[in-house]
Motif scaffolding. Structure first.
Motif, PDB file in Angstrom:
ATOM      1  N   THR A   1       0.775  -1.368  -0.014  1.00 18.73           N
ATOM      2  CA  THR A   1      -0.002  -0.183   0.050  1.00 18.73           C
ATOM      3  C   THR A   1       0.936   1.281  -0.058  1.00 18.73           C
ATOM      4  OG1 THR A   1      -0.102   0.189   2.358  1.00 18.73           O
ATOM      5  CG2 THR A   1      -1.673  -1.484   1.641  1.00 18.73           C
TER       6      THR A   1
ATOM      7  N   ARG B   1       1.877   4.826   1.911  1.00 20.74           N
ATOM      8  CA  ARG B   1       2.146   5.200   3.244  1.00 20.74           C
ATOM      9  C   ARG B   1       1.305   5.548   3.988  1.00 20.74           C
ATOM     10  NH1 ARG B   1       8.387   7.046   3.477  1.00 20.74           N
ATOM     11  NH2 ARG B   1       8.986   6.315   1.530  1.00 20.74           N
TER      12      ARG B   1
ATOM     13  N   THR C   1       8.489   1.964   6.212  1.00 18.83           N
ATOM     14  CA  THR C   1       8.184   3.183   5.563  1.00 18.83           C
ATOM     15  C   THR C   1       7.077   3.720   5.780  1.00 18.83           C
ATOM     16  OG1 THR C   1       7.435   1.653   3.930  1.00 18.83           O
ATOM     17  CG2 THR C   1       9.511   2.319   3.469  1.00 18.83           C
TER      18      THR C   1
ATOM     19  N   GLN D   1       4.570   1.975   5.050  1.00 23.95           N
ATOM     20  CA  GLN D   1       3.510   1.231   3.944  1.00 23.95           C
ATOM     21  C   GLN D   1       3.007  -0.044   4.727  1.00 23.95           C
ATOM     22  OE1 GLN D   1       6.725   1.231   1.023  1.00 23.95           O
ATOM     23  NE2 GLN D   1       4.908   2.018  -0.291  1.00 23.95           N
TER      24      GLN D   1
ATOM     25  N   LEU E   1      -6.858   3.418   2.105  1.00 20.92           N
ATOM     26  CA  LEU E   1      -5.331   3.701   1.281  1.00 20.92           C
ATOM     27  C   LEU E   1      -5.675   3.118  -0.008  1.00 20.92           C
ATOM     28  CD1 LEU E   1      -3.110   2.397   4.235  1.00 20.92           C
ATOM     29  CD2 LEU E   1      -4.256   4.502   3.937  1.00 20.92           C
TER      30      LEU E   1
ATOM     31  N   LEU F   1      -0.403   0.434  -4.048  1.00 20.00           N
ATOM     32  CA  LEU F   1       0.849   0.809  -4.965  1.00 20.00           C
ATOM     33  C   LEU F   1       1.216  -0.488  -5.881  1.00 20.00           C
ATOM     34  CD1 LEU F   1       3.530   2.796  -3.100  1.00 20.00           C
ATOM     35  CD2 LEU F   1       1.595   3.677  -4.732  1.00 20.00           C
TER      36      LEU F   1
END
Ligand SMILES: Cc1cc2nc3c(=O)[nH]c(=O)nc-3n(C[C@H](O)[C@H](O)[C@H](O)COP(=O)(O)OP(=O)(O)OC[C@H]3O[C@@H](n4cnc5c(N)ncnc54)[C@H](O)[C@@H]3O)c2cc1C
Lengths: 449, 389
Positions: free
Chosen positions: B226, B228, B271, B273, B311, B314
């Protein structure tokens, strides 16, 4: 014959022209556009309630023609809908931002007509708030009819800066200055080549007349080297053809270093018609040739797909010749706007210069990653260096990272931007709620192991 | 064999196992040629979740190996080799519903009996412990003393630390042996390479080199990352594993498992994520993710951690685990082929086991005593007399 619709991705001239030709051939077409309005970069339509930005008579005629071409029952236009790619099961994925669902389909063919993206060379401070791209600014003007407040500096290279400045002057808000890396007047012979292409030349002449009348400084053979935030605004450092530096302060900077194909993350064009779905590319995303050529290319690809799907021979048209002429015009423009001084190689920019804005990765990070006996390849640079790993998925940095990596390790095979971006779905970040909403298939039957 | 430093050693495959082997050999002053068809971490190692964990294991040989694997990660981290590449954190096995809660209870006892530190958290404690969890969660067990490492990251750091160079784009086609079975070299698409010893750490490519048929199977896993979300990330104290994952791994024999082998692990990354997985799909040979599986995993993930729905995803990706039909890896000297070593078939555990298996193979090549009992993993159980060019 496969009667599934053809998916056309992108509502610019190439996509619209392709859709119209496919409909002419009796094909059902789903035309998807990510933005809330059709038009693409050049013909971007305003949001409701805003008058269209004037684009000249030839442009208006082109738009009228394109818009009329898709007013037909075979074509279903879906705005605010993004193409996410093709998944491992062969499904084409659409991100419908109106319904908030990811949808799957199996089109007979896909025409990718996603236009061009702007290039902005990394330089110190390019990631600061108040720094945009010139194309982004132009799209905002076309959509909202508004120009942001304050002194705006246009910098970089290419005819778009001139066009944008002309449009700003016409709207009563001339830019603070245009800073052009090239030296267009230093190439009279090359410039003469443009006489063969009177349309764009006349348009440019109109913009130039307005720019001169408004006394907008046009600094040629000058490069914007760095941007720094100060209390008075953004302080930009300019370097002229003799290497002399000068600082000026403005409120906003719009950067633009040309455009290149928006080919990011999408499936490759199919070599043969047997692969399903058949994928073709049209317009600037295939080759950056400009708005007029995009319409020609879209029509050509639309006809070609229709013929392939029908098993008919592909007719030869004048399109190839006209595209060649457009290519020649682009070559001339590239020579006219060639940088007066070679740009600093990316890898030699100051270490703290941001390369990847999403993840805040710098030139220094890349230099460090590529040091040592073993030279990592493109995918390794992505994964271990976290370059092109952020929300833009490399759309803006993969090119520069690949170029810098090649410069840093001449001993290793140069990575390509695609090594960094990959070609897998989703080609853009997608809402998890939308993916969950798409998961309508009933639970799989379970079996004991 | 000649003294180790005189040996010409080739390693086939620059996944985590091959690179770890090269690393420990290099540390002992022994250089190798590291041959890789694509690039380091190009296969399973670059598509893994990265749990360095025993949370889903039952006591036995694999549990012991994994505990040694975790200990080595700590050692390498302490030596600075991994430099932040190993994150120490607990795994929380979370139950939803009475059936899962019951499975958890038995599992906690089994883990504890193997000496693993396990803490039980009642339902009432979860809201404070892991505020991002769904209120549906009915108790959790916390498995302490483990962690997370990203496969490609470990590989890069080991290459760096030992100044290894990888020969990219070299595909090994077959082993070349003399008439008495001694290794002579390797035939590659770039020509012959002479070698006195070879380590086959080629993941899914190992079967062909070893002449194995029907022993190694690809088992696909699909994962996603995902964007952040630091606040949500901070609201989870460690990796969240659905108790159903135990069923998916078929550790609890006879339990129903979907053909996709759906399980759920939600890993809050440093991170900010989240890394979320995944599937265990038999005999799926293309490492490409599909929206049906990813949508299913996400639906489960959102049911467990509702905040994930806000979210964006990505990346979605898939990798092929190399599984052995009897569920145990192949590690050690290949019978009949002098100088041929095998280290593959780690299925879903190779990130955890890669470094420790690399060290073990390196020790064998160096003629050092083994620190790990490899007998349960002896390739001889499938390979007897097979390795021959
Ligand atoms: C989705 C997924 C999730 C996972 N999650 C975890 C986890 O949470 N924890 C964990 O511990 N493990 C996990 N794993 C497992 C772990 O990734 C693997 O066990 C481990 O990476 C195997 O490493 P390897 O070096 O044996 O093989 P690979 O990483 O597969 O490397 C083999 C290498 O050999 C090369 N090669 C193959 N044939 C040839 C040839 N003929 N010549 C030259 N080179 C060749 C390949 O290109 C490849 O680079 C997961 C795996 C997957 C797919």
């Amino acid at each position: 014959m496969n009667r599934a619709p053809v998916l056309v991705v992108g509502g610019g001239p190439a996509g619209l022209a392709a859709a119209a030709r496919l409909a002419d051939a009796g094909r059902a077409v789903d035309l998807v556009e990510l933005r809330p309005a059709l038009g693409g970069a050049y013909h971007r339509r305003p949001i409701p309630g805003v008058a269209p930005w004037p684009i000249g008579r030839a442009g208006e005629a082109r738009w009228t023609r394109l818009a009329a071409g898709i007013e037909r029952p075979e074509i279903r236009v879906r705005l605010r809908t993004g193409f996410l790619g093709v998944d491992g099961a062969g499904f084409t994925l659409l991100d419908d931002r109106t319904t908030g669902r990811v949808e799957t389909m199996r089109p007979a063919a896909i025409v990718i007509a996603t236009g061009a993206v702007e290039m902005v060379r990394p330089r110190s401070g390019w990631e600061l708030p108040g720094v945009t791209t010139a194309g982004g600014l132009q799209v905002m003007m076309k959509e909202t009819g508004r120009i942001p407040e304050g002194r705006i500096l246009l910098a970089g290279s290419g005819p778009l800066l001139v066009a944008l400045a002309g449009q700003m002057v016409a709207a009563g808000r001339p830019p603070a200055a245009i800073v052009e890396t090239g030296d267009p007047f230093a190439h009279p012979i090359a410039g003469l080549g443009l006489l063969a292409h009177p349309g764009p030349l006349l348009e440019a002449a109109g913009h130039m007349a307005r720019i001169f009348a408004a006394r907008v400084p046009w600094r040629r053979a000058t490069t914007l080297e760095a941007i720094e935030p100060t209390d008075a605004g953004l302080a930009v450092t300019l370097v002229d053809r003799r290497g002399a530096r000068e600082r000026i302060v403005v409120d906003r900077v719009a950067l633009h270093d040309g455009i290149r194909s928006n080919d990011h993350g999408f499936p490759e064009a199919s070599p043969t018609a047997s692969a399903l779905p058949f994928v073709a590319w049209a317009g600037d995303c295939r080759e950056v040739l400009g708005v007029a050529a995009a319409e020609i290319d879209g029509a050509r690809i639309g006809e070609e797909i229709a013929a392939r799907l029908a098993g008919a021979p592909i007719a030869t048209t004048s399109a190839i010749r006209r595209l060649a002429a457009a290519r020649q015009a682009q070559d001339v423009l590239a020579r006219v706007f060639a940088p007066a001084r070679p740009p600093t190689p990316i890898e030699r920019l100051p270490r703290e210069t941001i390369l990847c804005r999403c993840e805040g990765r710098t030139v220094g990070d890349l230099v460090d990653l590529l040091e040592g006996a073993d030279a990592p390849g493109g995918r390794e640079i992505k994964l271990s260096g976290r370059f092109s790993m952020g929300a833009c998925q490399g759309r803006f940095c993969a090119h520069w990272v690949a170029e810098a990596a090649a410069g840093l390790r001449p001993d290793a095979p140069p990575p390509t931007p695609h090594d960094l971006t990959g070609r897998r779905w989703p080609s853009r970040p997608v809402s998890i709620a939308a993916l969950v909403a798409s998961n309508s298939s009933p639970d799989e039957p379970t079996r004991p192991t | 064999m000649a003294s180790p430093s005189k040996l010409r050693i080739a390693i086939v495959g620059a996944g985590i196992v091959g690179v770890s082997t090269a690393f420990f050999l290099a540390r002992a002053g022994v250089g190798v040629r590291l041959l890789e068809a694509h690039a380091p971490a190009a296969a399973a190692t670059g598509a893994a979740d990265g749990a360095v964990s025993v949370a889903s294991k039952r006591p036995g040989a694999m549990m012991n190996a994994a505990l040694a694997g975790i200990a080595l990660y700590r050692e390498l981290a302490a030596q600075g080799v991994l430099d932040g590449g190993f994150v120490s954190r607990s795994t929380f096995l979370v139950a939803v519903g009475a059936a899962e809660a019951a499975v958890l209870d038995g599992h906690a006892e089994a883990l504890a009996s193997a000496g693993v530190e396990v803490v039980r958290h009642p339902t009432s404690a979860l809201a404070r412990l892991a505020p991002a969890l769904s209120p549906e969660a009915e108790g959790a067990i916390e498995v302490r003393g483990e962690g997370h490492a990203i496969g490609y990251d470990v590989v890069r750091r080991l290459i760096r630390a030992a100044e290894l160079t990888v020969e990219r784009g070299v595909t090994v086609r077959n082993l070349v042996q003399s008439s008495d079975g001694g290794l002579v070299g390797l035939d590659t698409d770039r020509g012959r390479i002479e070698a006195d010893a070879v380590v086959i750490a080629a993941g899914g490519g190992s079967a062909e080199l070893l002449g194995l048929d029907g022993v190694l199977r690809p088992r696909r896993g699909q994962l996603l990352v995902t964007e952040r979300a630091p606040a949500l990330n901070a609201a989870l104290p460690g990796a969240i594993m659905s108790a159903r994952y135990l069923l998916s791994k078929a550790s609890a024999k006879g339990a129903p498992v979907s053909p996709r082998g759906y399980g759920l692990v939600i890993d809050p990354l440093r991170t900010g994520q989240f890394l979320v997985g995944g599937t265990r799909e038999n005999d799926a040979t293309r490492p490409i993710a599909d929206v049906e599986a990813i949508g299913h995993v996400l639906a489960d993930a959102v049911a467990m951690v509702p905040g994930l729905a806000k979210l964006r995803l990505l990346r979605a990706f898939a990798g092929l685990r190399t599984a052995v039909v009897d569920g145990l890896p192949l590690i050690g000297r290949a019978p009949g082929g002098d100088g041929v070593f095998v280290a593959t078939g780690f299925e879903g555990d190779g990130i955890c086991l890669g470094p420790v298996m690399g060290r073990t193979i390196a020790d064998a090549l160096l003629g050092r005593p083994a620190t790990l009992d490899l007998s349960p993993f002896d390739p001889g159980r499938f390979l007897a007399g097979r390795v021959a060019a």
